[in-house]
Design a protein around this motif. Structure first.
Motif, PDB file in Angstrom:
ATOM      1  N   ARG A 205       5.570   5.074 -19.093  1.00 43.91           N
ATOM      2  CA  ARG A 205       6.757   5.034 -17.905  1.00 43.91           C
ATOM      3  C   ARG A 205       6.212   4.384 -16.754  1.00 43.91           C
ATOM      4  N   MET A 206       4.720   4.739 -16.568  1.00 46.11           N
ATOM      5  CA  MET A 206       4.047   3.925 -15.346  1.00 46.11           C
ATOM      6  C   MET A 206       4.059   2.547 -15.498  1.00 46.11           C
ATOM      7  N   THR A 207       3.710   2.166 -16.628  1.00 45.86           N
ATOM      8  CA  THR A 207       3.428   0.759 -17.163  1.00 45.86           C
ATOM      9  C   THR A 207       4.700   0.009 -16.768  1.00 45.86           C
ATOM     10  N   SER A 208       5.780   0.491 -17.409  1.00 48.41           N
ATOM     11  CA  SER A 208       7.148   0.016 -17.513  1.00 48.41           C
ATOM     12  C   SER A 208       7.827  -0.227 -15.802  1.00 48.41           C
ATOM     13  N   LEU A 209       7.349   1.055 -15.084  1.00 50.76           N
ATOM     14  CA  LEU A 209       7.592   1.006 -13.738  1.00 50.76           C
ATOM     15  C   LEU A 209       6.852  -0.381 -12.887  1.00 50.76           C
ATOM     16  N   LEU A 210       5.403   0.002 -13.073  1.00 48.60           N
ATOM     17  CA  LEU A 210       4.749  -1.346 -12.380  1.00 48.60           C
ATOM     18  C   LEU A 210       5.075  -2.524 -12.942  1.00 48.60           C
ATOM     19  N   LEU A 211       5.300  -2.683 -14.099  1.00 46.90           N
ATOM     20  CA  LEU A 211       5.831  -4.212 -14.431  1.00 46.90           C
ATOM     21  C   LEU A 211       7.303  -4.612 -13.529  1.00 46.90           C
ATOM     22  N   LYS A 212       8.016  -3.567 -13.614  1.00 50.57           N
ATOM     23  CA  LYS A 212       9.374  -3.889 -12.932  1.00 50.57           C
ATOM     24  C   LYS A 212       9.012  -4.231 -11.480  1.00 50.57           C
ATOM     25  N   ILE A 213       8.281  -3.511 -10.927  1.00 48.30           N
ATOM     26  CA  ILE A 213       7.954  -3.749  -9.535  1.00 48.30           C
ATOM     27  C   ILE A 213       7.165  -5.405  -9.347  1.00 48.30           C
ATOM     28  N   THR A 214       6.197  -5.706 -10.447  1.00 49.72           N
ATOM     29  CA  THR A 214       5.702  -6.742 -10.201  1.00 49.72           C
ATOM     30  C   THR A 214       6.682  -7.891 -10.492  1.00 49.72           C
ATOM     31  N   ASN A 215       7.449  -7.607 -11.396  1.00 47.97           N
ATOM     32  CA  ASN A 215       8.406  -8.799 -11.666  1.00 47.97           C
ATOM     33  C   ASN A 215       9.294  -8.821 -10.458  1.00 47.97           C
ATOM     34  N   GLN A 216       9.620  -7.808  -9.634  1.00 48.45           N
ATOM     35  CA  GLN A 216      10.424  -8.194  -8.339  1.00 48.45           C
ATOM     36  C   GLN A 216       9.652  -8.973  -7.468  1.00 48.45           C
ATOM     37  N   MET A 217       8.568  -8.923  -7.471  1.00 47.22           N
ATOM     38  CA  MET A 217       7.659  -9.408  -6.482  1.00 47.22           C
ATOM     39  C   MET A 217       7.445 -10.946  -6.694  1.00 47.22           C
ATOM     40  N   ILE A 218       7.190 -11.050  -8.212  1.00 47.21           N
ATOM     41  CA  ILE A 218       7.267 -12.423  -8.686  1.00 47.21           C
ATOM     42  C   ILE A 218       8.338 -13.137  -8.366  1.00 47.21           C
ATOM     43  N   ASN A 219       9.567 -12.655  -8.547  1.00 42.34           N
ATOM     44  CA  ASN A 219      10.823 -13.220  -8.450  1.00 42.34           C
ATOM     45  C   ASN A 219      11.124 -13.604  -6.785  1.00 42.34           C
ATOM     46  N   THR A 220      10.655 -12.550  -6.222  1.00 43.43           N
ATOM     47  CA  THR A 220      10.710 -12.872  -4.722  1.00 43.43           C
ATOM     48  C   THR A 220       9.924 -14.048  -4.232  1.00 43.43           C
ATOM     49  N   CYS A 221       8.847 -14.016  -4.646  1.00 38.31           N
ATOM     50  CA  CYS A 221       7.798 -15.119  -4.123  1.00 38.31           C
ATOM     51  C   CYS A 221       8.503 -16.523  -4.742  1.00 38.31           C
ATOM     52  N   LYS A 222       9.105 -16.545  -6.010  1.00 38.87           N
ATOM     53  CA  LYS A 222       9.717 -17.756  -6.460  1.00 38.87           C
ATOM     54  C   LYS A 222      10.686 -18.203  -5.697  1.00 38.87           C
ATOM     55  N   THR A 223      11.674 -17.260  -5.099  1.00 37.68           N
ATOM     56  CA  THR A 223      12.826 -17.527  -4.372  1.00 37.68           C
ATOM     57  C   THR A 223      12.362 -18.041  -3.192  1.00 37.68           C
ATOM     58  N   TYR A 224      11.347 -17.483  -2.416  1.00 43.66           N
ATOM     59  CA  TYR A 224      10.812 -17.787  -1.217  1.00 43.66           C
ATOM     60  C   TYR A 224      10.226 -19.375  -1.375  1.00 43.66           C
ATOM     61  N   LEU A 225       9.483 -19.719  -2.454  1.00 43.37           N
ATOM     62  CA  LEU A 225       8.933 -21.161  -2.420  1.00 43.37           C
ATOM     63  C   LEU A 225      10.050 -22.205  -2.869  1.00 43.37           C
ATOM     64  N   ARG A 226      11.169 -21.821  -3.442  1.00 47.59           N
ATOM     65  CA  ARG A 226      12.340 -22.527  -3.778  1.00 47.59           C
ATOM     66  C   ARG A 226      13.016 -22.748  -2.301  1.00 47.59           C
TER      67      ARG A 226
ATOM     68  N   PRO B 119       0.743  -1.140  -0.102  1.00 42.47           N
ATOM     69  CA  PRO B 119       0.032   0.055   0.084  1.00 42.47           C
ATOM     70  C   PRO B 119       0.938   1.324  -0.046  1.00 42.47           C
ATOM     71  N   SER B 120       1.876   1.201   0.919  1.00 42.17           N
ATOM     72  CA  SER B 120       2.684   2.278   0.820  1.00 42.17           C
ATOM     73  C   SER B 120       3.590   2.761  -0.298  1.00 42.17           C
ATOM     74  N   LEU B 121       3.978   1.462  -0.912  1.00 40.12           N
ATOM     75  CA  LEU B 121       4.432   1.392  -2.312  1.00 40.12           C
ATOM     76  C   LEU B 121       3.684   2.144  -3.458  1.00 40.12           C
ATOM     77  N   MET B 122       2.522   1.907  -3.292  1.00 31.86           N
ATOM     78  CA  MET B 122       1.586   2.046  -4.249  1.00 31.86           C
ATOM     79  C   MET B 122       1.248   3.687  -4.291  1.00 31.86           C
ATOM     80  N   ASN B 123       1.112   4.125  -2.946  1.00 30.60           N
ATOM     81  CA  ASN B 123       0.959   5.486  -2.719  1.00 30.60           C
ATOM     82  C   ASN B 123       2.093   6.403  -3.344  1.00 30.60           C
ATOM     83  N   THR B 124       3.362   5.714  -3.034  1.00 33.12           N
ATOM     84  CA  THR B 124       4.574   6.484  -3.483  1.00 33.12           C
ATOM     85  C   THR B 124       4.341   6.547  -5.052  1.00 33.12           C
TER      86      THR B 124
END
Length: 169
Positions: A146-167, A125-130
């Motif tokens: 530009r916003m689409t590119s940024l949000l895509l990169k944020i989503t990528n990071q979240m997915i990568n972190t979740c993959k690492t967490y599951l592994r 929530p605070s990330l999205m507010n920023t």
């Protein structure tokens, strides 16, 4: 007039080179599909550095002397030069501005990369507010592209972190 012609040739070479830099800076970036938001900040930092260096060169005493001589000679190349000088200044200011706004997100980049999915969700929530603030306030970063590119990169990071967490879990 011979000196003026030689100086005009030099300035025309500079104009060609600067135009090439501006054209290349506007081309689409090729990035890996899973790149995170820190790559966005790095891109704008590199771009800011490049354009600031170019501005320093344009404002150097050597260049100013040549431009002064051409002004005295009423050279027609100066119109193109002034337009490019303005374009470089705009590009440098845009990059500087974008770096400043993206730095406000930097604290979230580590959180997204290292947190567990549960902890990560607490910060969304605070990330999205920023991100929303950047969209509303930034004079340059507030395009859907530009916003689409940024949000895509944020989503990528979240997915990568979740993959690492599951592994690792």
């Amino acid at each position: 007039t011979e000196i003026t012609e030689k100086l005009e040739e030099v300035v025309m070479i500079w104009i060609k080179q600067i135009r090439q830099i501006l054209v290349e800076s506007e081309q689409m970036r090729r990035e890996a599909d899973d790149v995170g938001p820190s790559a966005e900040l790095q891109y704008w930092k590199t771009r800011m550095s490049s354009f600031n260096s170019l501005l320093e060169e344009i404002k150097s005493s050597r260049v100013k002397k040549i431009i002064s001589i051409l002004q005295a000679a009423r050279s027609k190349t100066l119109k193109q030069w002034k337009e490019l000088d303005g374009s470089v200044t705009i590009a440098a200011n845009e990059a500087k501005d974008n770096v400043r706004y993206l730095y406000t997100l930097e604290k979230y980049f580590d959180l997204l990369a290292k947190a567990s999915p549960v902890t990560m969700m607490e910060h969304v929530p605070s990330l999205m507010n920023t991100v929303s603030m950047i969209y509303c306030i930034s004079p340059h970063y507030n395009t859907s592209e530009r916003m689409t590119s940024l949000l895509l990169k944020i989503t990528n990071q979240m997915i990568n972190t979740c993959k690492t967490y599951l592994r690792e879990g």
